[in-house]
Enzyme design. Sequence first.
Site, PDB file in Angstrom:
ATOM      1  N   GLU A 173       0.855  -1.191   0.000  1.00  0.00           N
ATOM      2  CA  GLU A 173       0.000   0.000   0.000  1.00  0.00           C
ATOM      3  C   GLU A 173       0.887   1.234   0.000  1.00  0.00           C
ATOM      4  OE1 GLU A 173      -3.392   0.833  -0.124  1.00  0.00           O
ATOM      5  OE2 GLU A 173      -2.479   2.836  -0.115  1.00  0.00           O
ATOM      6  N   THR A 229      -9.775   3.990  -0.199  1.00  0.00           N
ATOM      7  CA  THR A 229     -10.635   5.150  -0.412  1.00  0.00           C
ATOM      8  C   THR A 229     -11.783   5.196   0.584  1.00  0.00           C
ATOM      9  OG1 THR A 229     -10.113   5.135  -2.759  1.00  0.00           O
ATOM     10  CG2 THR A 229     -12.087   6.333  -2.111  1.00  0.00           C
ATOM     11  N   CYS A 230     -12.483   4.085   0.729  1.00  0.00           N
ATOM     12  CA  CYS A 230     -13.701   4.092   1.541  1.00  0.00           C
ATOM     13  C   CYS A 230     -13.426   4.538   2.976  1.00  0.00           C
ATOM     14  CB  CYS A 230     -14.333   2.700   1.533  1.00  0.00           C
ATOM     15  SG  CYS A 230     -15.762   2.592   2.606  1.00  0.00           S
ATOM     16  N   CYS A 244     -16.274   6.888   1.794  1.00  0.00           N
ATOM     17  CA  CYS A 244     -17.557   6.599   2.461  1.00  0.00           C
ATOM     18  C   CYS A 244     -17.581   6.969   3.944  1.00  0.00           C
ATOM     19  CB  CYS A 244     -17.891   5.112   2.370  1.00  0.00           C
ATOM     20  SG  CYS A 244     -17.303   4.292   0.899  1.00  0.00           S
ATOM     21  N   LYS A 254     -16.897  10.742   4.850  1.00  0.00           N
ATOM     22  CA  LYS A 254     -18.014  11.485   4.243  1.00  0.00           C
ATOM     23  C   LYS A 254     -19.275  11.340   5.095  1.00  0.00           C
ATOM     24  CE  LYS A 254     -20.804   9.483   2.140  1.00  0.00           C
ATOM     25  NZ  LYS A 254     -20.652   8.920   0.806  1.00  0.00           N
ATOM     26  N   TYR A 310      -7.468  -1.888  10.560  1.00  0.00           N
ATOM     27  CA  TYR A 310      -7.156  -2.584   9.298  1.00  0.00           C
ATOM     28  C   TYR A 310      -5.766  -3.217   9.356  1.00  0.00           C
ATOM     29  CZ  TYR A 310     -11.195  -1.840   6.363  1.00  0.00           C
ATOM     30  OH  TYR A 310     -12.435  -1.932   5.802  1.00  0.00           O
ATOM     31  N   GLY A 349     -22.396  16.443 -11.186  1.00  0.00           N
ATOM     32  CA  GLY A 349     -23.755  16.172 -10.721  1.00  0.00           C
ATOM     33  C   GLY A 349     -23.906  14.738 -10.286  1.00  0.00           C
ATOM     34  N   TYR A 403     -22.605  11.402  -7.392  1.00  0.00           N
ATOM     35  CA  TYR A 403     -22.663  11.113  -5.955  1.00  0.00           C
ATOM     36  C   TYR A 403     -21.905  12.168  -5.129  1.00  0.00           C
ATOM     37  CZ  TYR A 403     -23.784   6.041  -6.580  1.00  0.00           C
ATOM     38  OH  TYR A 403     -24.347   4.832  -6.861  1.00  0.00           O
ATOM     39  N   GLU A 447     -23.398  14.956  -2.560  1.00  0.00           N
ATOM     40  CA  GLU A 447     -23.189  14.732  -1.129  1.00  0.00           C
ATOM     41  C   GLU A 447     -22.452  15.910  -0.484  1.00  0.00           C
ATOM     42  OE1 GLU A 447     -23.254   9.852  -1.089  1.00  0.00           O
ATOM     43  OE2 GLU A 447     -21.310  10.832  -1.060  1.00  0.00           O
ATOM     44  N   GLY A 482     -16.066  12.687 -11.378  1.00  0.00           N
ATOM     45  CA  GLY A 482     -15.806  11.270 -11.576  1.00  0.00           C
ATOM     46  C   GLY A 482     -14.438  10.852 -11.065  1.00  0.00           C
ATOM     47  N   ASP A 524     -12.671  -0.722  -7.842  1.00  0.00           N
ATOM     48  CA  ASP A 524     -12.799   0.421  -8.755  1.00  0.00           C
ATOM     49  C   ASP A 524     -11.790   0.398  -9.899  1.00  0.00           C
ATOM     50  OD1 ASP A 524     -14.672   1.145  -6.910  1.00  0.00           O
ATOM     51  OD2 ASP A 524     -13.808   3.105  -6.433  1.00  0.00           O
ATOM     52  N   ALA A 544     -26.908   3.996  -2.304  1.00  0.00           N
ATOM     53  CA  ALA A 544     -27.463   5.183  -1.643  1.00  0.00           C
ATOM     54  C   ALA A 544     -26.646   6.393  -2.030  1.00  0.00           C
ATOM     55  CB  ALA A 544     -27.430   5.012  -0.138  1.00  0.00           C
ATOM     56  N   HIS A 594     -46.025   0.814  12.081  1.00  0.00           N
ATOM     57  CA  HIS A 594     -46.629   2.141  12.135  1.00  0.00           C
ATOM     58  C   HIS A 594     -46.207   2.897  13.383  1.00  0.00           C
ATOM     59  CE1 HIS A 594     -49.498   5.131  10.950  1.00  0.00           C
ATOM     60  NE2 HIS A 594     -49.992   5.168  12.171  1.00  0.00           N
ATOM     61  N   GLU A 608     -43.347   1.865   5.885  1.00  0.00           N
ATOM     62  CA  GLU A 608     -44.613   1.119   5.751  1.00  0.00           C
ATOM     63  C   GLU A 608     -45.319   1.475   4.447  1.00  0.00           C
ATOM     64  OE1 GLU A 608     -47.886   2.082   8.438  1.00  0.00           O
ATOM     65  OE2 GLU A 608     -46.880   3.951   8.984  1.00  0.00           O
TER      66      GLU A 608
HETATM   67  P1  NDP Z   1     -19.926  10.203 -10.825  1.00  0.00           P
HETATM   68  O1  NDP Z   1     -19.501   9.400 -11.983  1.00  0.00           O
HETATM   69  O2  NDP Z   1     -21.027   9.726  -9.956  1.00  0.00           O
HETATM   70  O3  NDP Z   1     -20.325  11.665 -11.322  1.00  0.00           O
HETATM   71  C1  NDP Z   1     -19.447  12.451 -12.071  1.00  0.00           C
HETATM   72  C2  NDP Z   1     -20.175  13.723 -12.436  1.00  0.00           C
HETATM   73  O4  NDP Z   1     -19.284  14.609 -13.059  1.00  0.00           O
HETATM   74  C3  NDP Z   1     -21.314  13.485 -13.413  1.00  0.00           C
HETATM   75  O5  NDP Z   1     -22.358  14.353 -13.086  1.00  0.00           O
HETATM   76  C4  NDP Z   1     -20.680  13.849 -14.745  1.00  0.00           C
HETATM   77  O6  NDP Z   1     -21.630  14.333 -15.666  1.00  0.00           O
HETATM   78  C5  NDP Z   1     -19.758  14.968 -14.345  1.00  0.00           C
HETATM   79  N1  NDP Z   1     -18.592  15.100 -15.236  1.00  0.00           N
HETATM   80  C6  NDP Z   1     -17.776  14.122 -15.663  1.00  0.00           C
HETATM   81  N2  NDP Z   1     -16.797  14.632 -16.434  1.00  0.00           N
HETATM   82  C7  NDP Z   1     -17.007  15.957 -16.488  1.00  0.00           C
HETATM   83  C8  NDP Z   1     -16.329  17.034 -17.153  1.00  0.00           C
HETATM   84  N3  NDP Z   1     -15.252  16.811 -17.900  1.00  0.00           N
HETATM   85  N4  NDP Z   1     -16.841  18.278 -16.988  1.00  0.00           N
HETATM   86  C9  NDP Z   1     -17.933  18.499 -16.253  1.00  0.00           C
HETATM   87  N5  NDP Z   1     -18.609  17.522 -15.600  1.00  0.00           N
HETATM   88  C10 NDP Z   1     -18.144  16.264 -15.731  1.00  0.00           C
HETATM   89  O7  NDP Z   1     -18.586  10.457 -10.015  1.00  0.00           O
HETATM   90  P2  NDP Z   1     -18.296  10.986  -8.550  1.00  0.00           P
HETATM   91  O8  NDP Z   1     -17.007  11.679  -8.667  1.00  0.00           O
HETATM   92  O9  NDP Z   1     -19.449  11.704  -7.983  1.00  0.00           O
HETATM   93  O10 NDP Z   1     -18.127   9.628  -7.742  1.00  0.00           O
HETATM   94  C11 NDP Z   1     -17.212   8.629  -8.220  1.00  0.00           C
HETATM   95  C12 NDP Z   1     -17.714   7.250  -7.869  1.00  0.00           C
HETATM   96  O11 NDP Z   1     -17.552   7.052  -6.484  1.00  0.00           O
HETATM   97  C13 NDP Z   1     -19.207   7.044  -8.126  1.00  0.00           C
HETATM   98  O12 NDP Z   1     -19.448   6.569  -9.407  1.00  0.00           O
HETATM   99  C14 NDP Z   1     -19.567   6.032  -7.104  1.00  0.00           C
HETATM  100  O13 NDP Z   1     -19.407   4.754  -7.652  1.00  0.00           O
HETATM  101  C15 NDP Z   1     -18.596   6.243  -5.991  1.00  0.00           C
HETATM  102  N6  NDP Z   1     -19.241   6.918  -4.858  1.00  0.00           N
HETATM  103  C16 NDP Z   1     -20.256   6.286  -4.211  1.00  0.00           C
HETATM  104  C17 NDP Z   1     -20.877   6.900  -3.155  1.00  0.00           C
HETATM  105  C18 NDP Z   1     -22.009   6.220  -2.465  1.00  0.00           C
HETATM  106  O14 NDP Z   1     -22.162   5.032  -2.634  1.00  0.00           O
HETATM  107  N7  NDP Z   1     -22.838   6.940  -1.712  1.00  0.00           N
HETATM  108  C19 NDP Z   1     -20.471   8.204  -2.678  1.00  0.00           C
HETATM  109  C20 NDP Z   1     -19.418   8.794  -3.450  1.00  0.00           C
HETATM  110  C21 NDP Z   1     -18.829   8.154  -4.492  1.00  0.00           C
HETATM  111  P3  NDP Z   1     -22.498  13.363 -16.612  1.00  0.00           P
HETATM  112  O15 NDP Z   1     -23.707  12.981 -15.836  1.00  0.00           O
HETATM  113  O16 NDP Z   1     -22.786  14.243 -17.766  1.00  0.00           O
HETATM  114  O17 NDP Z   1     -21.621  12.218 -16.967  1.00  0.00           O
END
Ligand code: NDP
Length: 453
Positions: free
Chosen positions: A36, A43-44, A49, A52, A100, A176, A178, A182, A262, A303, A341, A436, A441
Site C-alpha cells: 500500500e 478510499t472508503c 464513504c 463522508k 485494518y 452532478g 454522488y 453529497e 468522476g 474500482d 445510496a 406504524h 410502511e
Molecule cells: P460520478 O460518476 O457519480 O459523477 C461524475 C459527475 O461529473 C457526473 O455528473 C458527470 O456528468 C460529471 N462530469 C464528468 N466529467 C465531467 C467534465 N469533464 N466536466 C464536467 N462535468 C463532468 O462520479 P463521482 O465523482 O461523484 O463519484 C465517483 C464514484 O464514487 C461514483 O461513481 C460512485 O461509484 C462512488 N461513490 C459512491 C458513493 C455512495 O455510494 N454513496 C459516494 C461517493 C462516491 P455526466 O452525468 O454528464 O456524466
Amino acid sequence: MSEAEKFDLLVIGAGSGGVRAARIAAGHGARVAICEESRVGGTCVIRGCVPKKLLVYGAHFAEDFEDAKAYGWSFSDLKFDWNRLIANKDKEIDRLNGIYHKLLDNAGVTTIMGRGEFIDAHRVRIGERVVQADRILVATGGRPFVPDFPGSDLVITSDEAFHLPELPGHIVIIGGGYIAVEFAGIFNALGSRVDLVYRRELILRGFDDDLRRNLEHELEQKDIQIMHHCNIASIERDGQRLRIRYDNDEQTVTDQVMFATGRHPHTRGLGLEQAGVKTASDGAICVDSHSRSSVPHIFAVGDVTNRVNLTPVAIREGHAFADSEFGGTDRTADHALVPAAVFSQPPIGTVGYTEAQAREQFGTIRVYKSAFRALKHTLSGRQEKTYMKLIVNDSDDKVIGLHVLGMDAAEIVQGFAVAVKAGLTKQQFDATVGIHPTAGEELVTMRDFELIG
Ligand code: NDP
C-alpha cells in the site's frame, strides 16, 4: 536488484477489496503479502464513504437543531467548529486505519508499505524490495479526475475537502454525481453558500428521473444554487479568492472550487504493460467474471476494474477471488440488483430498475408513486417531502425497482433490497404488515399505479 521475496499471493492496494482478498486467501492457508502506497483502508475508509458519512452526520445537526424548536427545545449560543469536526473525524479514521493493520497482521498477511510496480508478470518492485508471487491481485482503486483547463491546478477534489483548514464561505462544486451532491449537502448545511454546476439538464444521471427531479427541488429549497448546462472555462486567482469564468460568459468569485467529475481507475505507473495486462481506454483493467485479467495469474477487483464502483461490491469481488483461487470453491461476485445510496440531504436509496430502464426492458410495467411529508415534519414545519416509487413487472408481479428519497432512505432500502433481490412480488409486499408509524410502511401499502407499455 535485491533478491525476490516469494509469496503465493501479492495484493497491490490495501483498500476494501484488496484487504478482504488478502485476509481470506491467508485464511485458506496461502502465504500473502499486501502493499500500500498511502494508508491501509483505502478510499472508503480513509477518504471516502466513512469520513463522508461522518461529515453528513455533522452537517445534519443544523436542521435537527432547527427542527427541535417545534418540539419544545430552546437554546442559545449555538456554534459550529469545523476544525473540531475535522479533528474528531481524523481521530476515527486513524483508529480504523489501525484496525485494518491489525486485521491483516492477525490474518498472517505481510504488509509492505510502498508503491508496487510490475517488473514483469510475476515480480513487483516495492521501493527497495522485490516480491515474486504465483498470483497477483491488483486492487488499486480509483483517483479523482479533474479535466484539463486554465486554472485546473487551483481546484480541490473530495480528497482535499476532507482536510480544509476552514469552512469556505462560498464553494462552487462541479459535477452532478454522488460526490458533488453529497458535498453540496454537507457544505450547505454547515453554512457555506453552495453553487452546484452541472453540464447537463438534471443531476444524478442514471438514477430514477422522478427522484432526480425531486432531489433537485429539495436542494434548491435549501438554497443550493444549481446551474445547468454549464461548464468552467477558466479559473484564476483574485486576491485570496478564485475567479471563475463559465462557458456561458458568466463569472463568479469564490473561496473554493471543488471538482467531483468522476474517478478514474488508478493504473498509471503500475507497470501493467511490463506484465502484459490489458486495460480499457479509461485505464480500467479488463477482467472476466472471475476478476481474471488478460494474464491468467493476474487478477483485479474493485474500482480499478470500473464495474460497479461501490465498496461492498469490491469486497465481494475480493472474497470470491480468494475463495476461488485458494479455497477450492468456484465463486463469482453477483453484480445484479446492487442497492445503492446517495447521502445527499435528503438522502436517496435505490435498488433495481429505474422507470426508464424498466420501460425499455420489460413489456408492461406498473409504477406506484407516493409523496408525503414525514411525520417528524408535521411539527417541525419543514416542507421537505419523502418520495417513494415501486416498479413492478406486470407479467409476473415481481417488484423490479424500488426508489426512496427522504429521511433514512438508505436504511429503508437496505432492508427492502433483500425482497427485491429475492424476486418477491407486489402481492408478497402487500402481504407484509407495515410498522406504524414509519416511512417504510408506505412501501407495503401502495395501491394506486400507472400501467405503462
Ligand atoms: P460520478 O460518476 O457519480 O459523477 C461524475 C459527475 O461529473 C457526473 O455528473 C458527470 O456528468 C460529471 N462530469 C464528468 N466529467 C465531467 C467534465 N469533464 N466536466 C464536467 N462535468 C463532468 O462520479 P463521482 O465523482 O461523484 O463519484 C465517483 C464514484 O464514487 C461514483 O461513481 C460512485 O461509484 C462512488 N461513490 C459512491 C458513493 C455512495 O455510494 N454513496 C459516494 C461517493 C462516491 P455526466 O452525468 O454528464 O456524466
